[in-house]
Design a protein around this motif. Sequence first.
Motif, PDB file in Angstrom:
ATOM      1  N   VAL A  83       0.834  -1.200   0.000  1.00 28.45           N
ATOM      2  CA  VAL A  83       0.000   0.000   0.000  1.00 28.45           C
ATOM      3  C   VAL A  83       0.874   1.257   0.000  1.00 28.45           C
ATOM      4  CG1 VAL A  83      -1.643   1.349   1.364  1.00 28.45           C
ATOM      5  CG2 VAL A  83      -1.969  -1.098   1.100  1.00 28.45           C
ATOM      6  N   MET A  84       1.968   1.224   0.748  1.00 27.00           N
ATOM      7  CA  MET A  84       2.840   2.390   0.846  1.00 27.00           C
ATOM      8  C   MET A  84       3.427   2.793  -0.505  1.00 27.00           C
ATOM      9  SD  MET A  84       3.050   3.663   3.944  1.00 27.00           S
ATOM     10  CE  MET A  84       4.617   4.523   4.018  1.00 27.00           C
ATOM     11  N   ILE A  85       3.754   1.810  -1.336  1.00 30.22           N
ATOM     12  CA  ILE A  85       4.461   2.131  -2.573  1.00 30.22           C
ATOM     13  C   ILE A  85       3.543   2.241  -3.783  1.00 30.22           C
ATOM     14  CG2 ILE A  85       6.513   0.973  -1.710  1.00 30.22           C
ATOM     15  CD1 ILE A  85       5.866  -1.251  -3.837  1.00 30.22           C
ATOM     16  N   ALA A  86       2.265   1.871  -3.638  1.00 32.97           N
ATOM     17  CA  ALA A  86       1.359   1.900  -4.785  1.00 32.97           C
ATOM     18  C   ALA A  86       1.108   3.330  -5.237  1.00 32.97           C
ATOM     19  CB  ALA A  86       0.044   1.212  -4.438  1.00 32.97           C
ATOM     20  N   GLY A  87       1.324   3.606  -6.516  1.00 31.91           N
ATOM     21  CA  GLY A  87       1.087   4.945  -7.059  1.00 31.91           C
ATOM     22  C   GLY A  87       2.385   5.662  -7.389  1.00 31.91           C
ATOM     23  N   PRO A  88       2.412   6.991  -7.247  1.00 36.29           N
ATOM     24  CA  PRO A  88       3.609   7.761  -7.579  1.00 36.29           C
ATOM     25  C   PRO A  88       4.819   7.379  -6.741  1.00 36.29           C
ATOM     26  CG  PRO A  88       1.760   9.219  -7.038  1.00 36.29           C
ATOM     27  CD  PRO A  88       1.308   7.837  -6.789  1.00 36.29           C
ATOM     28  N   GLN A  89       4.583   6.746  -5.590  1.00 37.76           N
ATOM     29  CA  GLN A  89       5.684   6.390  -4.710  1.00 37.76           C
ATOM     30  C   GLN A  89       6.646   5.400  -5.361  1.00 37.76           C
ATOM     31  OE1 GLN A  89       2.496   6.490  -4.056  1.00 37.76           O
ATOM     32  NE2 GLN A  89       2.058   7.265  -2.006  1.00 37.76           N
ATOM     33  N   ILE A  90       6.126   4.437  -6.135  1.00 39.10           N
ATOM     34  CA  ILE A  90       6.993   3.485  -6.818  1.00 39.10           C
ATOM     35  C   ILE A  90       7.281   3.928  -8.256  1.00 39.10           C
ATOM     36  CG2 ILE A  90       5.102   2.016  -7.634  1.00 39.10           C
ATOM     37  CD1 ILE A  90       8.642   0.933  -6.482  1.00 39.10           C
ATOM     38  N   LEU A  91       6.386   4.713  -8.840  1.00 45.47           N
ATOM     39  CA  LEU A  91       6.645   5.208 -10.192  1.00 45.47           C
ATOM     40  C   LEU A  91       7.833   6.163 -10.203  1.00 45.47           C
ATOM     41  CD1 LEU A  91       2.992   5.857 -11.428  1.00 45.47           C
ATOM     42  CD2 LEU A  91       4.464   3.919 -11.944  1.00 45.47           C
ATOM     43  N   SER A  92       7.962   6.974  -9.154  1.00 40.11           N
ATOM     44  CA  SER A  92       9.068   7.940  -9.091  1.00 40.11           C
ATOM     45  C   SER A  92      10.432   7.258  -9.079  1.00 40.11           C
ATOM     46  CB  SER A  92       8.911   8.847  -7.865  1.00 40.11           C
ATOM     47  OG  SER A  92       7.764   9.652  -7.984  1.00 40.11           O
ATOM     48  N   PRO A  93      10.669   6.233  -8.241  1.00 38.80           N
ATOM     49  CA  PRO A  93      11.979   5.582  -8.300  1.00 38.80           C
ATOM     50  C   PRO A  93      12.241   4.848  -9.607  1.00 38.80           C
ATOM     51  CG  PRO A  93      10.533   4.471  -6.733  1.00 38.80           C
ATOM     52  CD  PRO A  93       9.873   5.756  -7.099  1.00 38.80           C
ATOM     53  N   ILE A  94      11.188   4.473 -10.325  1.00 33.25           N
ATOM     54  CA  ILE A  94      11.402   3.876 -11.647  1.00 33.25           C
ATOM     55  C   ILE A  94      11.978   4.926 -12.594  1.00 33.25           C
ATOM     56  CG2 ILE A  94      10.236   2.920 -13.677  1.00 33.25           C
ATOM     57  CD1 ILE A  94       8.360   1.443 -11.794  1.00 33.25           C
ATOM     58  N   PHE A  95      11.407   6.151 -12.546  1.00 35.78           N
ATOM     59  CA  PHE A  95      11.967   7.233 -13.350  1.00 35.78           C
ATOM     60  C   PHE A  95      13.388   7.553 -12.902  1.00 35.78           C
ATOM     61  CE2 PHE A  95       7.517   8.254 -14.449  1.00 35.78           C
ATOM     62  CZ  PHE A  95       7.663   8.522 -15.805  1.00 35.78           C
ATOM     63  N   LEU A  96      13.597   7.627 -11.600  1.00 29.63           N
ATOM     64  CA  LEU A  96      14.917   7.985 -11.075  1.00 29.63           C
ATOM     65  C   LEU A  96      15.961   6.937 -11.427  1.00 29.63           C
ATOM     66  CD1 LEU A  96      13.950   9.326  -7.531  1.00 29.63           C
ATOM     67  CD2 LEU A  96      14.630  10.670  -9.533  1.00 29.63           C
ATOM     68  N   ALA A  97      15.546   5.676 -11.537  1.00 24.18           N
ATOM     69  CA  ALA A  97      16.490   4.608 -11.856  1.00 24.18           C
ATOM     70  C   ALA A  97      17.050   4.728 -13.265  1.00 24.18           C
ATOM     71  CB  ALA A  97      15.820   3.250 -11.683  1.00 24.18           C
ATOM     72  N   THR A  98      16.378   5.509 -14.108  1.00 25.36           N
ATOM     73  CA  THR A  98      16.870   5.730 -15.475  1.00 25.36           C
ATOM     74  C   THR A  98      17.350   7.165 -15.673  1.00 25.36           C
ATOM     75  OG1 THR A  98      14.603   6.201 -16.201  1.00 25.36           O
ATOM     76  CG2 THR A  98      15.376   3.947 -16.426  1.00 25.36           C
ATOM     77  N   SER A  99      17.564   7.890 -14.577  1.00 28.04           N
ATOM     78  CA  SER A  99      18.044   9.272 -14.666  1.00 28.04           C
ATOM     79  C   SER A  99      19.561   9.295 -14.821  1.00 28.04           C
ATOM     80  CB  SER A  99      17.641  10.060 -13.415  1.00 28.04           C
ATOM     81  OG  SER A  99      18.266   9.524 -12.265  1.00 28.04           O
ATOM     82  N   ASP A 100      20.093  10.481 -15.104  1.00 25.33           N
ATOM     83  CA  ASP A 100      21.538  10.621 -15.323  1.00 25.33           C
ATOM     84  C   ASP A 100      22.340  10.263 -14.076  1.00 25.33           C
ATOM     85  OD1 ASP A 100      21.022  11.454 -17.898  1.00 25.33           O
ATOM     86  OD2 ASP A 100      20.974  13.582 -17.362  1.00 25.33           O
ATOM     87  N   GLN A 101      21.875  10.691 -12.914  1.00 28.12           N
ATOM     88  CA  GLN A 101      22.556  10.397 -11.648  1.00 28.12           C
ATOM     89  C   GLN A 101      21.767   9.344 -10.866  1.00 28.12           C
ATOM     90  OE1 GLN A 101      24.121  14.044  -9.573  1.00 28.12           O
ATOM     91  NE2 GLN A 101      22.850  15.132 -11.051  1.00 28.12           N
ATOM     92  N   TRP A 102      21.471   8.224 -11.500  1.00 25.06           N
ATOM     93  CA  TRP A 102      20.507   7.286 -10.944  1.00 25.06           C
ATOM     94  C   TRP A 102      20.938   6.725  -9.596  1.00 25.06           C
ATOM     95  CZ3 TRP A 102      21.544   2.144 -10.025  1.00 25.06           C
ATOM     96  CH2 TRP A 102      22.690   1.598 -10.633  1.00 25.06           C
TER      97      TRP A 102
END
Length: 210
Positions: free
Chosen positions: A12-31
Amino acid sequence: MSFLEVIPLAIVMIAGPQILSPIFLATSDQWRANSTAYVLGASLSISLVVGIAYLFGNSFGASGGLLGASAKQLLYVLVLVFLLYAAMDTYRKRNVSKPPAWMGKLTNATPPLSLKLGFLLLGVFPTDIVTSVSVGTYLAANGDPVTDAAGFVLLTLFLLAVPSLSVFLLEERAEAALPQVRNWMNENSWVISEAVILLFVVLTLQNLFG
């Protein structure tokens, strides 16, 4: 709290933008730095909310406290109210199928921004406040030490770290798979959340009337 109780709460804690955000961050320049900062921010906010809720629950529920023998029942009612609010909030937002516009900019995020984002999403997002408060008050109502929340906190943080760990271990394969995972979770996260919340509503009712 048992491990089986912790798993659905962490989901429940990670459902939604909470887990979507680290997915984006994992593909960022400074991941690496961004993902670490995000998880650190989340750890601070989750621990803070759980701790405050636990202290609040103890102030009402301890022997000689403000509410005496009926405190445990009141705390269960409080947990139930939080869960029902989370269910209604999740259902109300079920048709929001697209991530917020700011999320698309996370590929260029910086560690300070990632730290703030982790703190805010896991600390002030309504469903996460409800879940963390429920954990804190549940432990207080049962007379358990606040350290029993460690499993809940650590499992939540591990799930948030999974996108960056997958990139570290699988590299290009993870980078190709993460967008598909992101889209699926964005479309189905509300159903998962509702099912888990319903489970805990039933468990809380059993504790309240059992």
